[in-house]
Write an enzyme that holds these catalytic residues in place. Structure first.
Site, PDB file in Angstrom:
ATOM      1  N   ARG A  27       0.943  -1.118  -0.022  1.00  0.00           N
ATOM      2  CA  ARG A  27      -0.009   0.108  -0.151  1.00  0.00           C
ATOM      3  C   ARG A  27       0.752   1.415  -0.116  1.00  0.00           C
ATOM      4  NH1 ARG A  27      -0.898   2.606   4.836  1.00  0.00           N
ATOM      5  NH2 ARG A  27      -1.334   0.872   6.239  1.00  0.00           N
ATOM      6  N   TYR A  38       4.344   5.615  11.450  1.00  0.00           N
ATOM      7  CA  TYR A  38       4.357   4.326  11.645  1.00  0.00           C
ATOM      8  C   TYR A  38       5.480   3.565  10.732  1.00  0.00           C
ATOM      9  CZ  TYR A  38       0.380   3.805   8.766  1.00  0.00           C
ATOM     10  OH  TYR A  38      -0.788   3.951   7.887  1.00  0.00           O
ATOM     11  N   HIS A  67      -3.504   4.289   5.254  1.00  0.00           N
ATOM     12  CA  HIS A  67      -4.494   3.258   5.518  1.00  0.00           C
ATOM     13  C   HIS A  67      -5.695   4.111   4.847  1.00  0.00           C
ATOM     14  CE1 HIS A  67      -7.289   0.211   6.984  1.00  0.00           C
ATOM     15  NE2 HIS A  67      -7.918   1.342   7.390  1.00  0.00           N
TER      16      HIS A  67
HETATM   17  C1  LIG Z   1     -13.566  -6.755  13.070  1.00  0.00           C
HETATM   18  C2  LIG Z   1     -12.773  -5.233  12.797  1.00  0.00           C
HETATM   19  N1  LIG Z   1     -11.819  -5.038  13.611  1.00  0.00           N
HETATM   20  C3  LIG Z   1     -11.308  -3.884  13.478  1.00  0.00           C
HETATM   21  C4  LIG Z   1     -11.573  -2.938  12.403  1.00  0.00           C
HETATM   22  C5  LIG Z   1     -10.809  -1.577  12.319  1.00  0.00           C
HETATM   23  N2  LIG Z   1     -10.026  -1.550  11.081  1.00  0.00           N
HETATM   24  C6  LIG Z   1     -10.550  -1.070   9.935  1.00  0.00           C
HETATM   25  S1  LIG Z   1      -9.295  -1.338   8.707  1.00  0.00           S
HETATM   26  C7  LIG Z   1      -8.372  -2.052   9.637  1.00  0.00           C
HETATM   27  C8  LIG Z   1      -7.106  -2.731   9.309  1.00  0.00           C
HETATM   28  C9  LIG Z   1      -7.196  -3.940   8.226  1.00  0.00           C
HETATM   29  O1  LIG Z   1      -6.208  -4.177   7.884  1.00  0.00           O
HETATM   30  P1  LIG Z   1      -6.059  -5.420   6.455  1.00  0.00           P
HETATM   31  O2  LIG Z   1      -6.830  -6.471   6.828  1.00  0.00           O
HETATM   32  O3  LIG Z   1      -4.619  -5.665   6.231  1.00  0.00           O
HETATM   33  O4  LIG Z   1      -6.703  -4.466   5.336  1.00  0.00           O
HETATM   34  P2  LIG Z   1      -6.100  -3.234   4.591  1.00  0.00           P
HETATM   35  O5  LIG Z   1      -6.758  -2.192   5.037  1.00  0.00           O
HETATM   36  O6  LIG Z   1      -4.703  -3.164   4.694  1.00  0.00           O
HETATM   37  O7  LIG Z   1      -6.559  -3.582   3.071  1.00  0.00           O
HETATM   38  C10 LIG Z   1      -8.938  -2.474  11.158  1.00  0.00           C
HETATM   39  C11 LIG Z   1      -8.453  -3.130  12.057  1.00  0.00           C
HETATM   40  C12 LIG Z   1     -12.548  -3.245  11.745  1.00  0.00           C
HETATM   41  N3  LIG Z   1     -13.150  -2.525  10.812  1.00  0.00           N
HETATM   42  N4  LIG Z   1     -13.410  -4.656  11.589  1.00  0.00           N
END
Ligand SMILES: Cc1ncc(C[n+]2csc(CCOP(=O)(O)OP(=O)(O)O)c2C)c(N)n1
Length: 358
Positions: A254, A267, A258
């Site tokens: 990425r 970070y 985020h």
């Molecule tokens: C069950 C849940 N826990 C926490 C969150 C908060 N949250 C939103 S995005 C994220 C990170 C997700 O990372 P990843 O799965 O690697 O996907 P990326 O954003 O990198 O595409 C989190 C923890 C959420 N949306 N759902």
């Protein structure tokens, strides 16, 4: 007893970092190669436009996907129209290639009531925000297709962080037990917001998690669009042949934050970002096309112009779409009207009337 260090999930690559072919068995013709490039360019320019629009206050919080175009475009380009996509907020390129109109993604980013509503006959589920929830929906849809004797495959897209969630493990388990036609497509972009990959998992790879569930696991260079296309094609074929699911780990990065609400410089360090910038998926594919005599600066500029016009048109359409009142939300819960919902809808209408002093 096996040695975790000897597990072998070599990364599939078709092109090296400099756009030179490592395999001569690509089954895509010149016009398909250019179409793939066009999608990558279009979605990159769209992504950049969305970030600018967020800064101008024209859309809400936005999750950029720049850097992940090869993973998304390559995988969806391999799919059939009837296949299903279950995606999260970062898979706009994948949904566009599968047919979602651009203005629909803009409406979603604007928080429009109908932003999350896929047009009829498009096999794209609404965007999932609950991390990994979509893997279960895809497993369920694939089981339904299998029971009905249909020929489509359900593909879930998720990030590396999602593999730490229970839903991911439950979905792989049930999909494997029932041998459903499904592909689990993980975009390992190395970060789950500010949590790095090594804090998500102690496994050497995400692909090897497939072993525990008795499904195929593939690790692919997620910045190599040709490699992604080919591993996805194979996974879809195997699902359609009744051989059950595949877990694909596309190793990518990425490039941006985020979401537009966070600052990645807090970070992660610049060296890492610069290293991955050298592996940019669009630059790599353009070099490949240049070497084949399919692309040059003129063509690239022309393509950019056309794509930018298309984006501006979609933005104008989305921005001129009327807002709707909240009572409209009840229309889309079930296929047929339901007594209790109709009561709630009426209540909401009355509330709006009182609030607006009508
Ligand atoms: C069950 C849940 N826990 C926490 C969150 C908060 N949250 C939103 S995005 C994220 C990170 C997700 O990372 P990843 O799965 O690697 O996907 P990326 O954003 O990198 O595409 C989190 C923890 C959420 N949306 N759902």
């Amino acid at each position: 007893m096996y040695d975790e260090k000897n597990l072998n999930h070599e990364m599939v690559q078709f092109m090296d970092q400099y756009g030179s072919l490592l395999h001569d068995n690509i089954d895509l013709n010149d016009s398909q190669l250019l179409e793939i490039y066009n999608w990558m360019l279009k979605t990159r320019l769209f992504d950049e436009k969305m970030v600018r629009m967020q800064r101008q206050g024209r859309i809400g919080t936005y999750a950029p996907f720049s850097g992940q175009e090869a993973s998304q475009v390559g995988s969806t380009y391999a799919m059939e129209k009837d296949d299903w996509i279950f995606s999260s907020y970062r898979e706009i390129a994948a949904t566009m290639v599968h047919g979602l109109p651009m203005q629909q993604s803009i409406l979603y980013a604007k928080g429009h009531m109908y932003g999350g509503q896929s047009p009829d006959k498009l096999n794209i589920f609404p965007i999932q925000i609950i991390i990994a929830g979509q893997t279960l929906h895809a497993a369920g849809c694939a089981l339904a297709s299998k029971l009905k004797g249909e020929n489509d495959v359900s593909v879930s897209y998720f990030g590396d962080g999602a593999t730490s969630e229970g839903d991911f493990h439950e979905a792989l388990n049930i999909a494997s037990v029932f041998k459903v036609p499904s592909v689990f497509f993980c975009q390992n972009n190395h970060w789950a917001i500010s949590v790095p990959l090594h804090q998500q998992t102690a496994s050497q790879t995400i692909a090897q998690k497939a072993i525990a569930y008795g499904v195929k696991g593939v690790r692919v260079d997620g910045n190599d669009v040709l490699a992604v296309y080919h591993v996805m094609k194979e996974a879809l074929e195997s699902a359609r042949n009744g051989e059950g699911p595949t877990l694909i780990e596309a190793v990518t990065y990425r490039q941006g934050p985020h979401t537009t609400a966070d600052d990645p410089t807090k970070y992660r360090n610049n060296d890492e970002v610069n290293e991955w910038a050298k592996k940019d998926p669009i630059d790599r594919f353009r070099t490949f096309l240049n070497k084949r005599g399919l692309m040059d600066e003129d063509k690239q500029e022309k393509m950019k112009g056309i794509v930018n016009e298309e984006i501006e048109k979609a933005v104008a359409e989305a921005e001129s779409t009327d807002r709707v009142t909240v009572d409209k939300a009840f229309d889309y819960v079930y296929d047929k009207p339901h007594k209790l919902l109709l009561e709630q809808q009426e209540e909401s209408r009355q509330f709006l009337t009182i609030k607006e002093g009508r």
